[in-house]
Design a protein around this motif. Structure first.
Motif, mmCIF file in Angstrom:
data_model
loop_
_atom_site.group_PDB
_atom_site.id
_atom_site.type_symbol
_atom_site.label_atom_id
_atom_site.label_comp_id
_atom_site.label_asym_id
_atom_site.label_seq_id
_atom_site.Cartn_x
_atom_site.Cartn_y
_atom_site.Cartn_z
ATOM 1 N N MET A 1 65.632 70.402 28.520
ATOM 2 C CA MET A 1 67.022 69.835 28.845
ATOM 3 C C MET A 1 65.866 67.905 29.082
ATOM 4 O O MET A 1 65.656 67.771 29.599
ATOM 5 N N VAL A 2 66.222 66.765 27.417
ATOM 6 C CA VAL A 2 66.222 65.606 28.056
ATOM 7 C C VAL A 2 65.801 64.827 28.697
ATOM 8 O O VAL A 2 66.892 64.175 29.585
ATOM 9 N N SER A 3 65.254 64.390 29.941
ATOM 10 C CA SER A 3 65.997 63.123 30.768
ATOM 11 C C SER A 3 65.568 61.664 30.409
ATOM 12 O O SER A 3 65.970 61.026 30.741
ATOM 13 N N GLU A 4 64.486 61.475 29.701
ATOM 14 C CA GLU A 4 64.367 59.731 28.928
ATOM 15 C C GLU A 4 63.117 60.356 27.602
ATOM 16 O O GLU A 4 63.168 61.309 27.641
ATOM 17 N N ILE A 5 63.925 58.908 27.113
ATOM 18 C CA ILE A 5 62.839 58.542 26.069
ATOM 19 C C ILE A 5 62.303 56.895 26.133
ATOM 20 O O ILE A 5 62.598 56.492 26.344
ATOM 21 N N VAL A 6 60.932 57.564 25.751
ATOM 22 C CA VAL A 6 59.783 56.390 26.131
ATOM 23 C C VAL A 6 59.173 55.870 24.891
ATOM 24 O O VAL A 6 59.151 57.154 23.929
ATOM 25 N N ILE A 7 59.312 54.419 25.003
ATOM 26 C CA ILE A 7 58.405 54.102 23.497
ATOM 27 C C ILE A 7 57.214 53.736 24.308
ATOM 28 O O ILE A 7 56.369 52.746 25.484
ATOM 29 N N LEU A 8 55.998 53.757 23.470
ATOM 30 C CA LEU A 8 54.610 53.666 23.288
ATOM 31 C C LEU A 8 53.909 53.371 22.176
ATOM 32 O O LEU A 8 54.329 52.711 21.490
ATOM 33 N N GLY A 9 53.005 51.669 22.750
ATOM 34 C CA GLY A 9 52.110 51.618 22.144
ATOM 35 C C GLY A 9 53.016 49.874 21.631
ATOM 36 O O GLY A 9 52.096 49.079 20.828
ATOM 37 N N SER A 10 54.075 49.560 21.934
ATOM 38 C CA SER A 10 54.451 47.656 21.755
ATOM 39 C C SER A 10 54.009 47.789 22.316
ATOM 40 O O SER A 10 53.661 45.899 21.474
ATOM 41 N N ALA A 11 52.976 47.561 23.890
ATOM 42 C CA ALA A 11 52.472 46.166 24.557
ATOM 43 C C ALA A 11 50.692 46.764 24.846
ATOM 44 O O ALA A 11 49.982 45.395 24.973
ATOM 45 N N SER A 12 50.812 47.775 25.064
ATOM 46 C CA SER A 12 49.376 48.051 25.662
ATOM 47 C C SER A 12 49.337 49.915 25.964
ATOM 48 O O SER A 12 50.467 50.498 25.306
ATOM 49 N N VAL A 13 48.157 50.081 25.605
ATOM 50 C CA VAL A 13 47.929 51.514 25.356
ATOM 51 C C VAL A 13 48.519 52.429 27.288
ATOM 52 O O VAL A 13 48.362 53.322 27.254
#
Length: 296
Positions: A1-13
Motif C-alpha cells: 500500500m502506498v503511503s505517500e507520493i514525493v516529488i523529486l528534482g524541483s529544487a535540488s537533488v
C-alpha cells in the motif's frame, strides 16, 4: 500500500529518495524501464530543460519504492508504476507545469495515466501497443552473411551524415507519424549528431553501399535498447535490418553489454520474425503515445 507520493528534482537533488534507490527499483523491471534508467543515469534527479532531465513523482510504500512517473524536458511522461500509474501521472504533471506531449511505458500504465489526465480524446499521431522483446547477448544468433563478411556493420562516417539524417527523417514520418517540418529536420540532425558522438549508431554496408541503419536509443553499461531501425523501402526483404541490428549488438557485447531490448508493432510480422531469428523473445508489451502538436 502506498503511503505517500514525493516529488523529486524541483529544487535540488536532495530528497527522501536517491537516484541509486530509484534505479534499484527500476532494475527490477529492467526490460520495460530502459528510457527511465538511461535518462536517470544521464540527467540525474534534476528537473531542467536540458536533454534527459525531468521531474520525478515517486510512490513510497512501507517496503520501499512502489512506482515512478517522470515528466521530461521534452513533455513526455514515462511510467514504471505497476499499481499506481494514474495517481503518479496526475501528481507529476500537476507539479511540473509542462505540457504533456506523450506517454511511454507498459501499455496498461500508459492507458491509465492518459485517462487520469483527461487526455483520452486528445488527437494522437501515434498510439501504439507494441511487443517488447529481450535477448541475452550470449545467445545471439549471428546471421550467416555477417559471419561470412558478405555484409559489414560499422558506425557511420562523416561523408554519410546527410544520408543518415534523411533516413532518420523518413523513420520519424513512417514509424512515428511525424510530418516533414523544419523542426523535425533540426531534431533529426541533432539526434544523428548525438548518436555518432556517443558511438550509438551503426550502418550496414553491402559492397560498400549503406543499406540499413540501427541505433541505441537508451543505454546502460550492461544493457541497451535498440531503436530507429531503418531500411529504405526499395532495399527491404533482404534481411539488412536484421544484419545491422546483429552487428550493432555484437560490438556492444564486446564492450561488456549483456542484454538488449526493443519493441515493435504487433502486426509488424517481418520485424517480429527478424528479431526472433536473432534470438529475441517476447517479454511483455510497451506503448508510445505521441500527441499531435500545434505549430510543429
Amino acid at each position: 500500500m502506498v503511503s505517500e507520493i514525493v516529488i523529486l528534482g524541483s529544487a535540488s537533488v536532495e530528497g527522501p529518495v536517491t537516484a541509486e534507490a530509484l534505479d534499484g527499483f527500476l532494475a527490477r523491471h529492467a526490460d520495460s524501464s530502459m528510457f527511465l534508467r538511461s535518462n536517470l543515469r544521464r540527467g540525474g534527479l534534476v528537473d531542467g530543460d536540458d536533454p534527459f532531465q525531468g521531474l520525478y513523482a515517486v510512490a513510497l510504500a512501507s517496503d520501499g519504492i512502489a512506482g515512478v512517473a517522470t515528466h521530461y524536458w521534452n513533455g513526455m511522461v514515462a511510467l514504471q508504476a505497476p499499481d499506481n500509474a494514474a495517481a503518479l501521472a496526475v501528481a507529476v504533471v500537476g507539479a511540473s507545469g509542462r505540457p504533456v506531449k506523450g506517454f511511454m511505458g507498459p501499455r496498461a500504465q500508459v492507458v491509465a495515466a492518459r485517462t487520469a489526465l483527461g487526455l483520452d480524446e486528445r488527437a494522437a499521431r501515434l498510439d501504439s501497443n507494441e511487443r517488447l522483446f529481450a535477448l541475452d547477448l550470449a545467445e545471439i544468433q549471428v546471421p550467416d552473411p555477417l559471419n561470412r563478411g558478405l555484409v559489414t556493420c560499422r558506425p557511420p562516417q562523416e561523408s554519410e551524415m546527410n544520408l543518415m539524417i534523411e533516413w532518420r527523417i523518413a523513420y520519424a514520418i513512417v514509424q512515428l507519424g511525424d510530418r516533414d517540418t523544419p523542426a523535425l529536420r533540426r531534431q533529426a540532425k541533432e539526434d544523428i549528431a548525438r548518436f555518432c558522438a556517443e558511438n550509438n549508431n551503426w550502418v550496414l554496408l553491402r559492397e560498400d553501399r549503406p543499406v540499413a541503419y540501427a541505433a541505441f536509443n537508451a543505454t546502460l553499461p550492461d544493457m541497451v535498447q535498440i531503436g530507429g531501425v531503418w531500411t529504405p523501402p526499395l532495399l527491404r526483404g533482404n534481411g539488412f535490418a536484421r544484419y545491422c541490428v546483429a552487428g550493432a549488438l555484437l560490438e556492444a557485447r564486446e564492450k561488456g553489454v549483456a542484454r538488449a531490448v526493443l519493441f515493435t508493432g504487433r502486426s509488424n510480422w517481418p520485424s517480429v520474425r527478424a528479431y526472433e531469428t536473432l534470438g529475441f523473445v517476447d517479454v511483455g508489451d510497451y506503448s508510445l503515445v505521441l500527441f499531435e502538436q500545434e505549430n510543429s
